[in-house]
Write a protein that holds these residues in place. Sequence first.
Motif, PDB file in Angstrom:
ATOM      1  N   GLU A 181       0.833  -1.208   0.000  1.00  0.00           N
ATOM      2  CA  GLU A 181       0.000   0.000   0.000  1.00  0.00           C
ATOM      3  C   GLU A 181       0.864   1.253   0.000  1.00  0.00           C
ATOM      4  N   LEU A 182       1.921   1.240   0.798  1.00  0.00           N
ATOM      5  CA  LEU A 182       2.818   2.389   0.849  1.00  0.00           C
ATOM      6  C   LEU A 182       3.661   2.490  -0.411  1.00  0.00           C
ATOM      7  N   ALA A 183       4.034   1.340  -0.974  1.00  0.00           N
ATOM      8  CA  ALA A 183       4.774   1.349  -2.236  1.00  0.00           C
ATOM      9  C   ALA A 183       3.943   2.000  -3.333  1.00  0.00           C
ATOM     10  N   ASP A 184       2.654   1.667  -3.378  1.00  0.00           N
ATOM     11  CA  ASP A 184       1.769   2.291  -4.364  1.00  0.00           C
ATOM     12  C   ASP A 184       1.634   3.792  -4.107  1.00  0.00           C
ATOM     13  N   LEU A 185       1.533   4.159  -2.848  1.00  0.00           N
ATOM     14  CA  LEU A 185       1.370   5.564  -2.484  1.00  0.00           C
ATOM     15  C   LEU A 185       2.557   6.408  -2.940  1.00  0.00           C
ATOM     16  N   THR A 186       3.753   5.824  -2.893  1.00  0.00           N
ATOM     17  CA  THR A 186       4.981   6.556  -3.224  1.00  0.00           C
ATOM     18  C   THR A 186       5.498   6.232  -4.626  1.00  0.00           C
ATOM     19  N   PRO A 229      10.339  -3.637  -3.000  1.00  0.00           N
ATOM     20  CA  PRO A 229      11.752  -3.613  -2.573  1.00  0.00           C
ATOM     21  C   PRO A 229      12.331  -2.200  -2.542  1.00  0.00           C
ATOM     22  N   ALA A 230      11.975  -1.381  -3.551  1.00  0.00           N
ATOM     23  CA  ALA A 230      12.503  -0.010  -3.596  1.00  0.00           C
ATOM     24  C   ALA A 230      11.963   0.807  -2.430  1.00  0.00           C
ATOM     25  N   PHE A 231      10.682   0.618  -2.108  1.00  0.00           N
ATOM     26  CA  PHE A 231      10.108   1.338  -0.969  1.00  0.00           C
ATOM     27  C   PHE A 231      10.806   0.949   0.323  1.00  0.00           C
ATOM     28  N   CYS A 232      11.052  -0.351   0.524  1.00  0.00           N
ATOM     29  CA  CYS A 232      11.716  -0.808   1.755  1.00  0.00           C
ATOM     30  C   CYS A 232      13.107  -0.203   1.881  1.00  0.00           C
ATOM     31  N   ARG A 233      13.846  -0.151   0.762  1.00  0.00           N
ATOM     32  CA  ARG A 233      15.177   0.455   0.801  1.00  0.00           C
ATOM     33  C   ARG A 233      15.083   1.950   1.096  1.00  0.00           C
ATOM     34  N   TYR A 234      14.129   2.620   0.441  1.00  0.00           N
ATOM     35  CA  TYR A 234      13.948   4.057   0.650  1.00  0.00           C
ATOM     36  C   TYR A 234      13.566   4.357   2.092  1.00  0.00           C
ATOM     37  N   PHE A 235      12.633   3.604   2.619  1.00  0.00           N
ATOM     38  CA  PHE A 235      12.158   3.863   3.976  1.00  0.00           C
ATOM     39  C   PHE A 235      13.273   3.643   4.991  1.00  0.00           C
ATOM     40  N   LYS A 236      14.051   2.589   4.804  1.00  0.00           N
ATOM     41  CA  LYS A 236      15.163   2.306   5.733  1.00  0.00           C
ATOM     42  C   LYS A 236      16.220   3.415   5.650  1.00  0.00           C
ATOM     43  N   LYS A 237      16.478   3.889   4.435  1.00  0.00           N
ATOM     44  CA  LYS A 237      17.468   4.957   4.263  1.00  0.00           C
ATOM     45  C   LYS A 237      17.026   6.243   4.943  1.00  0.00           C
ATOM     46  N   MET A 238      15.741   6.600   4.808  1.00  0.00           N
ATOM     47  CA  MET A 238      15.255   7.878   5.305  1.00  0.00           C
ATOM     48  C   MET A 238      14.969   7.868   6.799  1.00  0.00           C
ATOM     49  N   THR A 239      14.561   6.738   7.344  1.00  0.00           N
ATOM     50  CA  THR A 239      14.174   6.697   8.760  1.00  0.00           C
ATOM     51  C   THR A 239      15.154   5.920   9.623  1.00  0.00           C
ATOM     52  N   ARG A 240      16.093   5.227   8.996  1.00  0.00           N
ATOM     53  CA  ARG A 240      17.071   4.379   9.694  1.00  0.00           C
ATOM     54  C   ARG A 240      16.389   3.286  10.526  1.00  0.00           C
ATOM     55  N   THR A 241      15.253   2.856  10.053  1.00  0.00           N
ATOM     56  CA  THR A 241      14.545   1.744  10.688  1.00  0.00           C
ATOM     57  C   THR A 241      13.704   1.049   9.630  1.00  0.00           C
ATOM     58  N   THR A 242      13.325  -0.187   9.866  1.00  0.00           N
ATOM     59  CA  THR A 242      12.481  -0.880   8.903  1.00  0.00           C
ATOM     60  C   THR A 242      11.038  -0.397   9.034  1.00  0.00           C
ATOM     61  N   PHE A 243      10.235  -0.691   8.020  1.00  0.00           N
ATOM     62  CA  PHE A 243       8.840  -0.274   8.048  1.00  0.00           C
ATOM     63  C   PHE A 243       8.115  -0.899   9.241  1.00  0.00           C
ATOM     64  N   THR A 244       8.319  -2.189   9.463  1.00  0.00           N
ATOM     65  CA  THR A 244       7.660  -2.869  10.586  1.00  0.00           C
ATOM     66  C   THR A 244       8.075  -2.259  11.915  1.00  0.00           C
ATOM     67  N   GLU A 245       9.362  -1.981  12.081  1.00  0.00           N
ATOM     68  CA  GLU A 245       9.843  -1.376  13.325  1.00  0.00           C
ATOM     69  C   GLU A 245       9.227   0.008  13.523  1.00  0.00           C
ATOM     70  N   PHE A 246       9.116   0.768  12.449  1.00  0.00           N
ATOM     71  CA  PHE A 246       8.553   2.114  12.547  1.00  0.00           C
ATOM     72  C   PHE A 246       7.081   2.064  12.963  1.00  0.00           C
ATOM     73  N   VAL A 247       6.313   1.179  12.334  1.00  0.00           N
ATOM     74  CA  VAL A 247       4.900   1.064  12.677  1.00  0.00           C
ATOM     75  C   VAL A 247       4.740   0.620  14.129  1.00  0.00           C
ATOM     76  N   ASN A 248       5.582  -0.320  14.565  1.00  0.00           N
ATOM     77  CA  ASN A 248       5.515  -0.762  15.965  1.00  0.00           C
ATOM     78  C   ASN A 248       5.844   0.384  16.916  1.00  0.00           C
ATOM     79  N   GLN A 249       6.834   1.203  16.569  1.00  0.00           N
ATOM     80  CA  GLN A 249       7.160   2.365  17.406  1.00  0.00           C
ATOM     81  C   GLN A 249       5.980   3.323  17.480  1.00  0.00           C
ATOM     82  N   HIS A 250       5.339   3.540  16.346  1.00  0.00           N
ATOM     83  CA  HIS A 250       4.172   4.426  16.316  1.00  0.00           C
ATOM     84  C   HIS A 250       3.055   3.866  17.200  1.00  0.00           C
ATOM     85  N   ARG A 251       2.803   2.574  17.095  1.00  0.00           N
ATOM     86  CA  ARG A 251       1.736   1.958  17.883  1.00  0.00           C
ATOM     87  C   ARG A 251       2.066   1.975  19.373  1.00  0.00           C
TER      88      ARG A 251
END
Length: 286
Positions: free
Chosen positions: A205-210, A215-237
Amino acid sequence: MQIRFVMKAYLEEIQADADSSFRLLLTPHLNDFFLWHFHPEYELVFIENADGPRHVGDHLSRYEGSDLVFIGSYIPHLNFDYGVRTDYRKVVIQMREDFLRDNFQKMPELASIARLFEQSRRGIAFHGNTKRQVGKRLIRFHQLSHFRQLIELLEIFQMLATSEEYTLLNSRPVESPYNVKEQQRLQRIFRFIDEQYGRKIEVAELADLTHLTVPAFCRYFKKMTRTTFTEFVNQHRVREAKRLLLADQTVTEACFASGFKSLSYFNRIFKKLTGLNPMQFKKQHC
């Protein structure tokens, strides 16, 4: 009165006051809003006659009676008057990210203040006599002319810079090297997560949004936030769960309302990120 929540960590656009190099806010009444936000400006906040949350970056605690905090550029933070019901007073001074920067290298007299601004990238809370004295000066700050305000602000910063009565709120500096385009793209991602965290979010869903592949979204997200998507969502929750626990919801209620689907997984992730299980956190902060 019903509390209203602004759940997205949004980029606040700030304009300096006319004929001034900073912005002064006197008791902006935002206590009915959960305003999780960030901005490139530095921010000095004093609040008195209040007990409330101190949520700056990854740091979460409560202040009692009054609070004095200096926050660096781009550090996400919650409004300090959230949920306050007393007759409080708050003074907020916001300065552009280049405030005094060109002078730090040229003027040795500002060396201590330069170090203070560098430390503010972790968020700083002041206490003791420093908080009392600076608080008194900030309450009277609006009575001064713009020129006198600038002189007073320099003197306040010198007091803070030479004080030993402080606590650094985050374990490491908060970095944000994003340009405007990247900020806007990340805002779309964060807004989507803020709006949808209560359900299972697919990476696709986020890959489509961006407009990226998965794979490109996962690399981009890790580069920009220094965390994985799953880790980021868990931190938010977990941040949301903390807020709910502080609002006196049960552990079970906070678990499912913040988007976790399993109590055991919620307990494990919560303890991993905070060092406490949810019940320990609730007993310690409530």
